[in-house]
Design a protein around this motif. Sequence first.
Motif, PDB file in Angstrom:
ATOM      1  N   GLN A  74      37.017  33.209  19.669  1.00  0.00           N
ATOM      2  CA  GLN A  74      36.455  34.519  19.362  1.00  0.00           C
ATOM      3  C   GLN A  74      36.387  35.355  20.632  1.00  0.00           C
ATOM      4  OE1 GLN A  74      32.711  34.428  17.287  1.00  0.00           O
ATOM      5  NE2 GLN A  74      33.527  33.335  15.520  1.00  0.00           N
ATOM      6  N   CYS A  75      36.384  36.680  20.446  1.00  0.00           N
ATOM      7  CA  CYS A  75      36.284  37.585  21.595  1.00  0.00           C
ATOM      8  C   CYS A  75      35.512  38.836  21.184  1.00  0.00           C
ATOM      9  CB  CYS A  75      37.670  37.964  22.116  1.00  0.00           C
ATOM     10  SG  CYS A  75      38.754  38.703  20.871  1.00  0.00           S
ATOM     11  N   HIS A  76      34.981  39.541  22.197  1.00  0.00           N
ATOM     12  CA  HIS A  76      34.107  40.674  21.897  1.00  0.00           C
ATOM     13  C   HIS A  76      33.852  41.468  23.178  1.00  0.00           C
ATOM     14  CE1 HIS A  76      31.257  42.996  19.656  1.00  0.00           C
ATOM     15  NE2 HIS A  76      30.176  42.483  20.200  1.00  0.00           N
ATOM     16  N   ALA A  77      33.379  42.698  23.007  1.00  0.00           N
ATOM     17  CA  ALA A  77      32.813  43.521  24.089  1.00  0.00           C
ATOM     18  C   ALA A  77      33.838  43.839  25.177  1.00  0.00           C
ATOM     19  CB  ALA A  77      31.581  42.844  24.697  1.00  0.00           C
ATOM     20  N   SER A  78      34.877  44.577  24.798  1.00  0.00           N
ATOM     21  CA  SER A  78      35.925  44.916  25.763  1.00  0.00           C
ATOM     22  C   SER A  78      35.528  46.109  26.632  1.00  0.00           C
ATOM     23  CB  SER A  78      37.230  45.228  25.035  1.00  0.00           C
ATOM     24  OG  SER A  78      37.084  46.359  24.187  1.00  0.00           O
ATOM     25  N   THR A  79      36.254  46.265  27.730  1.00  0.00           N
ATOM     26  CA  THR A  79      36.030  47.344  28.682  1.00  0.00           C
ATOM     27  C   THR A  79      37.366  47.722  29.300  1.00  0.00           C
ATOM     28  OG1 THR A  79      34.928  47.927  30.780  1.00  0.00           O
ATOM     29  CG2 THR A  79      35.482  45.629  30.458  1.00  0.00           C
ATOM     30  N   LEU A  80      37.536  48.990  29.655  1.00  0.00           N
ATOM     31  CA  LEU A  80      38.793  49.509  30.186  1.00  0.00           C
ATOM     32  C   LEU A  80      38.581  50.200  31.523  1.00  0.00           C
ATOM     33  CD1 LEU A  80      40.218  51.280  26.995  1.00  0.00           C
ATOM     34  CD2 LEU A  80      41.128  49.176  28.006  1.00  0.00           C
ATOM     35  N   THR A  81      39.625  50.172  32.346  1.00  0.00           N
ATOM     36  CA  THR A  81      39.671  51.032  33.525  1.00  0.00           C
ATOM     37  C   THR A  81      41.128  51.297  33.869  1.00  0.00           C
ATOM     38  OG1 THR A  81      38.721  51.393  35.732  1.00  0.00           O
ATOM     39  CG2 THR A  81      39.727  49.261  35.343  1.00  0.00           C
ATOM     40  N   GLU A  82      41.371  52.438  34.504  1.00  0.00           N
ATOM     41  CA  GLU A  82      42.693  52.734  35.047  1.00  0.00           C
ATOM     42  C   GLU A  82      42.667  52.436  36.536  1.00  0.00           C
ATOM     43  OE1 GLU A  82      45.993  56.350  35.123  1.00  0.00           O
ATOM     44  OE2 GLU A  82      43.858  56.843  35.329  1.00  0.00           O
ATOM     45  N   THR A  83      43.665  51.716  37.032  1.00  0.00           N
ATOM     46  CA  THR A  83      43.741  51.405  38.450  1.00  0.00           C
ATOM     47  C   THR A  83      44.459  52.526  39.200  1.00  0.00           C
ATOM     48  OG1 THR A  83      45.779  50.149  38.094  1.00  0.00           O
ATOM     49  CG2 THR A  83      43.700  48.933  38.035  1.00  0.00           C
ATOM     50  N   LYS A  84      44.377  52.478  40.525  1.00  0.00           N
ATOM     51  CA  LYS A  84      44.990  53.526  41.337  1.00  0.00           C
ATOM     52  C   LYS A  84      46.496  53.600  41.132  1.00  0.00           C
ATOM     53  CE  LYS A  84      45.355  55.220  46.101  1.00  0.00           C
ATOM     54  NZ  LYS A  84      45.121  54.902  47.531  1.00  0.00           N
ATOM     55  N   ASP A  85      47.133  52.451  40.802  1.00  0.00           N
ATOM     56  CA  ASP A  85      48.577  52.446  40.588  1.00  0.00           C
ATOM     57  C   ASP A  85      48.974  52.903  39.188  1.00  0.00           C
ATOM     58  OD1 ASP A  85      47.822  50.253  39.089  1.00  0.00           O
ATOM     59  OD2 ASP A  85      48.780  48.773  40.390  1.00  0.00           O
ATOM     60  N   GLY A  86      48.000  53.336  38.380  1.00  0.00           N
ATOM     61  CA  GLY A  86      48.292  53.928  37.076  1.00  0.00           C
ATOM     62  C   GLY A  86      48.305  52.968  35.914  1.00  0.00           C
ATOM     63  N   ASN A  87      48.086  51.686  36.147  1.00  0.00           N
ATOM     64  CA  ASN A  87      48.033  50.723  35.055  1.00  0.00           C
ATOM     65  C   ASN A  87      46.630  50.694  34.446  1.00  0.00           C
ATOM     66  OD1 ASN A  87      50.738  49.982  35.385  1.00  0.00           O
ATOM     67  ND2 ASN A  87      50.214  48.422  36.914  1.00  0.00           N
ATOM     68  N   LEU A 129      43.615  48.204  32.910  1.00  0.00           N
ATOM     69  CA  LEU A 129      43.051  46.867  32.787  1.00  0.00           C
ATOM     70  C   LEU A 129      42.073  46.837  31.627  1.00  0.00           C
ATOM     71  CD1 LEU A 129      42.197  45.945  36.507  1.00  0.00           C
ATOM     72  CD2 LEU A 129      44.269  45.367  35.217  1.00  0.00           C
ATOM     73  N   CYS A 130      42.070  45.707  30.914  1.00  0.00           N
ATOM     74  CA  CYS A 130      41.100  45.488  29.839  1.00  0.00           C
ATOM     75  C   CYS A 130      40.480  44.115  30.031  1.00  0.00           C
ATOM     76  CB  CYS A 130      41.780  45.567  28.474  1.00  0.00           C
ATOM     77  SG  CYS A 130      40.631  45.438  27.075  1.00  0.00           S
ATOM     78  N   SER A 131      39.174  44.047  29.897  1.00  0.00           N
ATOM     79  CA  SER A 131      38.452  42.785  30.006  1.00  0.00           C
ATOM     80  C   SER A 131      37.525  42.630  28.814  1.00  0.00           C
ATOM     81  CB  SER A 131      37.657  42.746  31.324  1.00  0.00           C
ATOM     82  OG  SER A 131      36.990  41.508  31.474  1.00  0.00           O
ATOM     83  N   TRP A 132      37.170  41.373  28.488  1.00  0.00           N
ATOM     84  CA  TRP A 132      36.264  41.091  27.373  1.00  0.00           C
ATOM     85  C   TRP A 132      35.693  39.694  27.586  1.00  0.00           C
ATOM     86  CZ3 TRP A 132      41.560  41.531  27.082  1.00  0.00           C
ATOM     87  CH2 TRP A 132      42.272  40.345  26.843  1.00  0.00           C
ATOM     88  N   PHE A 133      34.719  39.287  26.749  1.00  0.00           N
ATOM     89  CA  PHE A 133      34.293  37.902  26.810  1.00  0.00           C
ATOM     90  C   PHE A 133      34.880  37.143  25.629  1.00  0.00           C
ATOM     91  CE2 PHE A 133      30.264  39.519  24.680  1.00  0.00           C
ATOM     92  CZ  PHE A 133      30.287  38.709  23.551  1.00  0.00           C
ATOM     93  N   GLY A 134      35.245  35.876  25.879  1.00  0.00           N
ATOM     94  CA  GLY A 134      35.857  35.078  24.829  1.00  0.00           C
ATOM     95  C   GLY A 134      35.550  33.611  24.999  1.00  0.00           C
ATOM     96  N   GLY A 135      35.386  32.905  23.874  1.00  0.00           N
ATOM     97  CA  GLY A 135      35.099  31.473  23.875  1.00  0.00           C
ATOM     98  C   GLY A 135      35.005  30.971  22.452  1.00  0.00           C
ATOM     99  N   ASP A 136      34.253  29.900  22.254  1.00  0.00           N
ATOM    100  CA  ASP A 136      34.115  29.354  20.902  1.00  0.00           C
ATOM    101  C   ASP A 136      33.414  30.339  19.974  1.00  0.00           C
ATOM    102  OD1 ASP A 136      35.394  26.988  21.538  1.00  0.00           O
ATOM    103  OD2 ASP A 136      33.547  25.947  22.086  1.00  0.00           O
ATOM    104  N   HIS A 137      32.351  30.963  20.473  1.00  0.00           N
ATOM    105  CA  HIS A 137      31.636  31.998  19.735  1.00  0.00           C
ATOM    106  C   HIS A 137      30.661  32.648  20.704  1.00  0.00           C
ATOM    107  CE1 HIS A 137      28.015  29.448  19.556  1.00  0.00           C
ATOM    108  NE2 HIS A 137      28.838  28.449  19.251  1.00  0.00           N
ATOM    109  N   GLU A 138      30.167  33.834  20.356  1.00  0.00           N
ATOM    110  CA  GLU A 138      29.237  34.532  21.224  1.00  0.00           C
ATOM    111  C   GLU A 138      28.022  33.662  21.519  1.00  0.00           C
ATOM    112  OE1 GLU A 138      26.446  38.580  21.213  1.00  0.00           O
ATOM    113  OE2 GLU A 138      28.224  38.458  19.923  1.00  0.00           O
ATOM    114  N   GLY A 139      27.678  33.526  22.798  1.00  0.00           N
ATOM    115  CA  GLY A 139      26.526  32.738  23.195  1.00  0.00           C
ATOM    116  C   GLY A 139      26.827  31.289  23.491  1.00  0.00           C
ATOM    117  N   ALA A 140      28.079  30.845  23.319  1.00  0.00           N
ATOM    118  CA  ALA A 140      28.450  29.458  23.624  1.00  0.00           C
ATOM    119  C   ALA A 140      28.742  29.311  25.115  1.00  0.00           C
ATOM    120  CB  ALA A 140      29.676  29.054  22.809  1.00  0.00           C
TER     121      ALA A 140
END
Length: 343
Positions: A39-52, A54-65
């Motif tokens: 499972q995954c949840h709670a993503s976040t975005l940013t643009e880097t200086k080189d124009g790409n 990035l996306c990050s999130w938390f993931g594992g068996d389930h939220e709180g594991a």
Amino acid sequence: MKPWISIYFLLLLASCTGYQPVLISREKIFTENTAGFRQCHASTLTETKDGNILCSWFGGDHEGAPSVKIWLSGWNHQSWSVPEAVADGKVSGNTTYPTWNPVLYTLPKTDSVLLFYKAGPNPRAWSGWLNTSADNGKTWSEAQGLKGLIGPVKNRPLMLRNGDLVSPSSKEFTEKDWKVHLEWSTDHGKTWKIIPVNYNQKDVQVIQPSIIEYRNGTLQLLARSQQNKVMTSFSYDHGRQWTLWKETSLANPNSGTDAIRLKNNWLLIVYNPEISGKNWWEGRTKLNVAISKDGQQWKDVLVLENGKDGDEYSYPSVIQASDGTIHVSYTWNRKNIVHAVIQ
């Protein structure tokens, strides 16, 4: 008034009142069941200086594991990289905690990217942590504790025009006692002070704010609430004092939102346009984009998801890239993260 001036103002008014975002693309970031988590949840975005992007999130068996880690993927405007784990909850002795709510932020005009996240048994007992990258997110430092701070709790920090860095944050004292605060730095994150926002307003329970700065210096917070509305508060003295929380025109089913001010000065928010149900996941089947001029009265302009009972499309993140495109990420049924591009 000269005729050409009248025509100019009419055209300007028409361009403002006629702003209509258009959905350009929408895709899942990774192939399900191959990414190293269930499972995954709670993503976040940013643009880097080189124009790409990035996306990050938390993931594992389930939220709180305890298996829940912080994952990262990069978009080069053609495809997303295979997700990799960049942080975990091994932050205290031999105990491995679940991780929560990553927040990416690129320091303006630098190659430095900050990755804030939380680690702990639950949102009432978590602590704030920070990893940094000096090469646009390619490599990362070891985790640093934020020493009594939570960091930006869901939505990215904002660097004000005067150079101050403000993290919109909140604390869940109990399951029913929620309060927003700001973590404020005047030295680019070396030291911080905490500014409570309306802690004495007992009839409103709010967390996970976004922060917006208007051209005239006014600041606005837009927060998730237990009141079935997105709640807002304003500051007219650069964040020292805040108006009492009041309802906007937006429904809120006790679910996260994210909002920004666009380059054309419109405000844009991504949110679930429903109210709470008996269960925490109810009200998250639809995900809309709305725009506003004053941050209080909003108009829906796009539907990103219109699902059925049991679906969950939630916890959006939104940024505007240097080329003017708007990027949104959000949870897709806890199985994937969706990236949408809006023009």
